[in-house]
Design a protein around this motif. Structure first.
Motif, PDB file in Angstrom:
ATOM      1  N   GLY A  14      86.673  18.923 -21.026  1.00 60.92           N
ATOM      2  CA  GLY A  14      87.991  18.433 -20.580  1.00 60.92           C
ATOM      3  C   GLY A  14      89.074  18.699 -21.599  1.00 60.92           C
ATOM      4  O   GLY A  14      90.006  17.894 -21.778  1.00 60.92           O
ATOM      5  N   LEU A  19      94.039  13.203 -24.213  1.00 60.10           N
ATOM      6  CA  LEU A  19      93.267  12.856 -25.410  1.00 60.10           C
ATOM      7  C   LEU A  19      92.626  14.084 -26.041  1.00 60.10           C
ATOM      8  O   LEU A  19      92.652  14.269 -27.264  1.00 60.10           O
ATOM      9  CB  LEU A  19      92.183  11.823 -25.035  1.00 60.10           C
ATOM     10  CG  LEU A  19      91.072  11.599 -26.064  1.00 60.10           C
ATOM     11  CD1 LEU A  19      91.634  11.034 -27.367  1.00 60.10           C
ATOM     12  CD2 LEU A  19      90.006  10.652 -25.504  1.00 60.10           C
ATOM     13  N   ARG A  39      89.506  23.793 -16.731  1.00 55.67           N
ATOM     14  CA  ARG A  39      89.298  24.167 -15.327  1.00 55.67           C
ATOM     15  C   ARG A  39      89.961  25.488 -14.964  1.00 55.67           C
ATOM     16  O   ARG A  39      89.725  26.003 -13.877  1.00 55.67           O
ATOM     17  CB  ARG A  39      89.808  23.061 -14.418  1.00 55.67           C
ATOM     18  CG  ARG A  39      89.097  21.769 -14.679  1.00 55.67           C
ATOM     19  CD  ARG A  39      89.651  20.649 -13.840  1.00 55.67           C
ATOM     20  NE  ARG A  39      88.798  20.364 -12.724  1.00 55.67           N
ATOM     21  CZ  ARG A  39      88.810  19.250 -12.016  1.00 55.67           C
ATOM     22  NH1 ARG A  39      89.674  18.299 -12.309  1.00 55.67           N
ATOM     23  NH2 ARG A  39      87.997  19.075 -11.020  1.00 55.67           N
ATOM     24  N   VAL A  60      84.864  25.495 -16.920  1.00 52.98           N
ATOM     25  CA  VAL A  60      83.943  24.653 -16.139  1.00 52.98           C
ATOM     26  C   VAL A  60      84.814  23.948 -15.106  1.00 52.98           C
ATOM     27  O   VAL A  60      85.547  23.014 -15.433  1.00 52.98           O
ATOM     28  CB  VAL A  60      83.200  23.627 -17.041  1.00 52.98           C
ATOM     29  CG1 VAL A  60      82.397  22.649 -16.187  1.00 52.98           C
ATOM     30  CG2 VAL A  60      82.271  24.335 -18.027  1.00 52.98           C
ATOM     31  N   ILE A  63      82.837  19.293 -13.562  1.00 50.51           N
ATOM     32  CA  ILE A  63      81.776  18.753 -14.422  1.00 50.51           C
ATOM     33  C   ILE A  63      80.640  18.124 -13.615  1.00 50.51           C
ATOM     34  O   ILE A  63      79.546  17.940 -14.132  1.00 50.51           O
ATOM     35  CB  ILE A  63      82.346  17.698 -15.405  1.00 50.51           C
ATOM     36  CG1 ILE A  63      83.067  16.568 -14.625  1.00 50.51           C
ATOM     37  CG2 ILE A  63      83.256  18.352 -16.423  1.00 50.51           C
ATOM     38  CD1 ILE A  63      83.491  15.396 -15.505  1.00 50.51           C
ATOM     39  N   ALA A  83      85.791  14.682 -20.646  1.00 53.75           N
ATOM     40  CA  ALA A  83      86.215  14.930 -19.260  1.00 53.75           C
ATOM     41  C   ALA A  83      85.699  13.851 -18.321  1.00 53.75           C
ATOM     42  O   ALA A  83      84.509  13.530 -18.307  1.00 53.75           O
ATOM     43  CB  ALA A  83      85.700  16.292 -18.794  1.00 53.75           C
ATOM     44  N   SER A  84      86.583  13.299 -17.527  1.00 56.86           N
ATOM     45  CA  SER A  84      86.229  12.310 -16.517  1.00 56.86           C
ATOM     46  C   SER A  84      87.501  12.037 -15.735  1.00 56.86           C
ATOM     47  O   SER A  84      88.583  12.057 -16.330  1.00 56.86           O
ATOM     48  CB  SER A  84      85.751  11.016 -17.204  1.00 56.86           C
ATOM     49  OG  SER A  84      84.948  10.246 -16.360  1.00 56.86           O
ATOM     50  N   THR A 129      83.290   9.932 -24.579  1.00 57.55           N
ATOM     51  CA  THR A 129      84.471   9.086 -24.422  1.00 57.55           C
ATOM     52  C   THR A 129      84.185   8.109 -23.301  1.00 57.55           C
ATOM     53  O   THR A 129      84.247   8.450 -22.127  1.00 57.55           O
ATOM     54  CB  THR A 129      85.714   9.912 -24.023  1.00 57.55           C
ATOM     55  OG1 THR A 129      85.766  11.074 -24.825  1.00 57.55           O
ATOM     56  CG2 THR A 129      86.974   9.081 -24.206  1.00 57.55           C
ATOM     57  N   SER A 130      83.819   6.907 -23.691  1.00 56.82           N
ATOM     58  CA  SER A 130      83.688   5.861 -22.688  1.00 56.82           C
ATOM     59  C   SER A 130      85.024   5.140 -22.628  1.00 56.82           C
ATOM     60  O   SER A 130      86.081   5.790 -22.707  1.00 56.82           O
ATOM     61  CB  SER A 130      82.523   4.942 -23.026  1.00 56.82           C
ATOM     62  OG  SER A 130      82.343   3.999 -21.981  1.00 56.82           O
ATOM     63  N   SER A 131      85.036   3.850 -22.550  1.00 56.61           N
ATOM     64  CA  SER A 131      86.304   3.130 -22.398  1.00 56.61           C
ATOM     65  C   SER A 131      86.064   1.648 -22.607  1.00 56.61           C
ATOM     66  O   SER A 131      84.940   1.153 -22.430  1.00 56.61           O
ATOM     67  CB  SER A 131      86.846   3.365 -20.979  1.00 56.61           C
ATOM     68  OG  SER A 131      87.978   2.568 -20.749  1.00 56.61           O
ATOM     69  N   TYR A 171      87.683   2.686 -11.013  1.00 55.64           N
ATOM     70  CA  TYR A 171      87.733   3.472 -12.263  1.00 55.64           C
ATOM     71  C   TYR A 171      86.853   2.796 -13.318  1.00 55.64           C
ATOM     72  O   TYR A 171      86.060   3.456 -13.998  1.00 55.64           O
ATOM     73  CB  TYR A 171      89.179   3.608 -12.769  1.00 55.64           C
ATOM     74  CG  TYR A 171      89.238   4.126 -14.184  1.00 55.64           C
ATOM     75  CD1 TYR A 171      88.882   5.447 -14.478  1.00 55.64           C
ATOM     76  CD2 TYR A 171      89.583   3.298 -15.251  1.00 55.64           C
ATOM     77  CE1 TYR A 171      88.888   5.922 -15.784  1.00 55.64           C
ATOM     78  CE2 TYR A 171      89.590   3.771 -16.559  1.00 55.64           C
ATOM     79  CZ  TYR A 171      89.246   5.082 -16.822  1.00 55.64           C
ATOM     80  OH  TYR A 171      89.241   5.549 -18.115  1.00 55.64           O
ATOM     81  N   LYS A 175      83.463   4.285 -15.327  1.00 53.94           N
ATOM     82  CA  LYS A 175      83.242   4.395 -16.776  1.00 53.94           C
ATOM     83  C   LYS A 175      82.012   3.585 -17.209  1.00 53.94           C
ATOM     84  O   LYS A 175      81.260   4.007 -18.088  1.00 53.94           O
ATOM     85  CB  LYS A 175      84.486   3.920 -17.552  1.00 53.94           C
ATOM     86  CG  LYS A 175      85.729   4.757 -17.321  1.00 53.94           C
ATOM     87  CD  LYS A 175      85.541   6.232 -17.667  1.00 53.94           C
ATOM     88  CE  LYS A 175      85.505   6.540 -19.142  1.00 53.94           C
ATOM     89  NZ  LYS A 175      85.381   7.998 -19.396  1.00 53.94           N
ATOM     90  N   PRO A 201      90.788   1.087 -25.385  1.00 54.95           N
ATOM     91  CA  PRO A 201      91.589   0.485 -24.323  1.00 54.95           C
ATOM     92  C   PRO A 201      92.706   1.468 -23.960  1.00 54.95           C
ATOM     93  O   PRO A 201      92.507   2.685 -24.086  1.00 54.95           O
ATOM     94  CB  PRO A 201      92.128  -0.784 -24.992  1.00 54.95           C
ATOM     95  CG  PRO A 201      92.268  -0.388 -26.434  1.00 54.95           C
ATOM     96  CD  PRO A 201      91.196   0.635 -26.706  1.00 54.95           C
ATOM     97  N   ASN A 218      99.344  12.078 -17.517  1.00 51.80           N
ATOM     98  CA  ASN A 218      98.101  11.313 -17.459  1.00 51.80           C
ATOM     99  C   ASN A 218      98.411   9.826 -17.229  1.00 51.80           C
ATOM    100  O   ASN A 218      99.498   9.348 -17.571  1.00 51.80           O
ATOM    101  CB  ASN A 218      97.306  11.527 -18.744  1.00 51.80           C
ATOM    102  CG  ASN A 218      98.102  11.123 -19.958  1.00 51.80           C
ATOM    103  OD1 ASN A 218      99.117  11.741 -20.246  1.00 51.80           O
ATOM    104  ND2 ASN A 218      97.698  10.078 -20.636  1.00 51.80           N
ATOM    105  N   SER A 220      97.701   6.813 -18.427  1.00 52.79           N
ATOM    106  CA  SER A 220      98.141   5.802 -19.399  1.00 52.79           C
ATOM    107  C   SER A 220      99.586   6.027 -19.839  1.00 52.79           C
ATOM    108  O   SER A 220     100.320   5.073 -20.097  1.00 52.79           O
ATOM    109  CB  SER A 220      97.213   5.787 -20.619  1.00 52.79           C
ATOM    110  OG  SER A 220      97.156   7.050 -21.242  1.00 52.79           O
TER     111      SER A 220
END
Ligand code: NAP
Length: 352
Positions: A14, A19, A39, A60, A63, A83-84, A129-131, A171, A175, A201, A218, A220
């Protein structure tokens, strides 16, 4: 287990995202080479222009497709999986959250781990990258979120409300399930690499990714942009829910340090600066009184006062300081730099 070292090649999924471009820059700044996945060629070329010679890319497109990363992972020593899908456009008439958010998040994560195991014989560490979305539950003042907590509330809400659950719930589900799938993969498959997750966060900070139209900002950053444009009344801003904030440059450092530092393996990392409201943010921007921001956003509200004394739950980011050595940028700098970068784009790119 040795972690990734300077000179190594890192696969960054991604790479064209808000980020990820910062992660790519920070990887290169720390002496690593980067192979991004994007992409399209246009997106890859843009990132290469921003990051420079030690960045290359492969395409790619999705994903979530089986074997999506099998070729991309060959010859790399580390993986950063950012990427997510990050948006809230799912549920009800917007479409099936399972297809739009949850499957791409979960399958994207397991695909990159499977590829690392089967085609990445040199991979030492995978940073995902989680959240904070995978940590948070509905809690009152006095509660401190640590890395031991898992989001159960959103899973319960999704089970109850199904495909009509709101986009921010699904969402969060995407995650949470993606991160759980990663740890389960490690437990079941016992790969020769280990994992770390970064759990930020809300992320703000300078935007350096490709964004020819503010409608494509994006998620955020888009919220702050609409406040700066004067699209929300002062009353609406004062009612926007409080949250926790962190700067994108600190989150990028967290990813790179989690790749480099041996003792970061097998850990989740909350990365967070402070609890805040949008009123606090608007007050901080006005306090800096930057003429470029005022010129770009003449309708930005000026009469709002924040209330940092307001009590809510806390988010404990101690581990990120102790293990990753993070030093967080201060609130006014984070908010100002975000607004300043949007002001620059507004003046130089978007109003033309
Ligand atoms: P972003 O700019 O939207 O980045 C998401 C990236 O993922 C984009 O490069 C996007 O590519 C790619 N992507 C999404 N779905 C894909 C798919 N099916 N196949 C291939 N690529 C796909 O958002 P961001 O804020 O940088 O988010 C990056 C990561 O941080 C995400 O994992 C997000 O959940 C996490 N995160 C973000 C925040 C925040 O406040 N920003 C907070 C916590 C966690 P395209 O743009 O080409 O579609």
């Amino acid at each position: 287990m040795p972690a990734v070292k300077k000179g190594d090649l890192v696969l960054l999924s991604g790479a064209s995202g808000f980020l990820a471009v910062h992660v790519a820059k920070e990887l290169v700044a720390q002496g690593l080479k980067v192979r991004g996945t994007v992409r399209s060629k246009a997106k890859g070329d843009y990132v290469k222009k921003v990051v420079g010679d030690n960045f290359d890319y492969v395409i790619v497109e999705d994903i979530g497709t089986d074997n999506a990363f099998d070729k991309a992972v060959e010859g790399v020593q580390g993986v950063a999986h950012t990427a997510s899908p990050f948006h809230f456009n799912a549920g009800g008439e917007k479409g099936d959250p399972d297809e739009i958010l949850i499957k791409p998040a979960v399958n994207g994560t397991t695909n990159i781990l499977k590829a690392a195991k089967s085609h990445g014989k040199d991979v030492k560490r995978v940073v995902i990258t989680s959240s904070f979305a995978a940590v948070v539950n509905n809690r009152q003042a006095g509660h401190k979120f640590t890395e031991d907590e898992w989001n159960q509330d959103s899973l319960d809400q999704y089970e109850k409300e199904g495909k009509d659950a709101p986009g921010n719930c699904t969402y969060r589900v995407s995650k949470t399930l993606a991160e759980k799938a990663a740890w389960q993969f490690e437990k079941d498959e016992k790969p020769s690499f280990d994992l770390a997750t970064i759990n930020p966060p809300l992320i703000w900070g300078p935007t350096i990714h490709q964004c020819p139209d503010p409608k494509g900002l994006n998620t955020s950053i888009a919220q702050l942009y609409s406040v700066l444009k004067g699209e929300k009344t002062e009353e609406e801003i004062s009612k926007m829910p409080p949250g926790f904030l962190v700067d994108v440059r600190n989150v990028a450092q967290a990813h790179v340090q989690a790749l480099l530092r041996e003792d970061a393996g097998d850990k989740r990392f909350n990365v967070s600066l402070v609890g805040f409201t949008f009123s606090d943010a608007v007050e901080a921007i006005n306090a800096r009184d930057d003429p470029a921001i005022k010129k770009a956003f003449p309708k930005m509200p000026t009469g709002i006062k924040g209330d940092k004394s307001r009590k809510g739950p806390e988010l404990d980011a101690t581990r990120s300081k102790q293990v990753l050595g993070l030093q967080y940028l201060d609130f006014e700098t984070v908010v100002h730099d975000t607004a300043a970068s949007l002001a620059k784009r507004e003046t130089e790119e978007w109003s033309k």
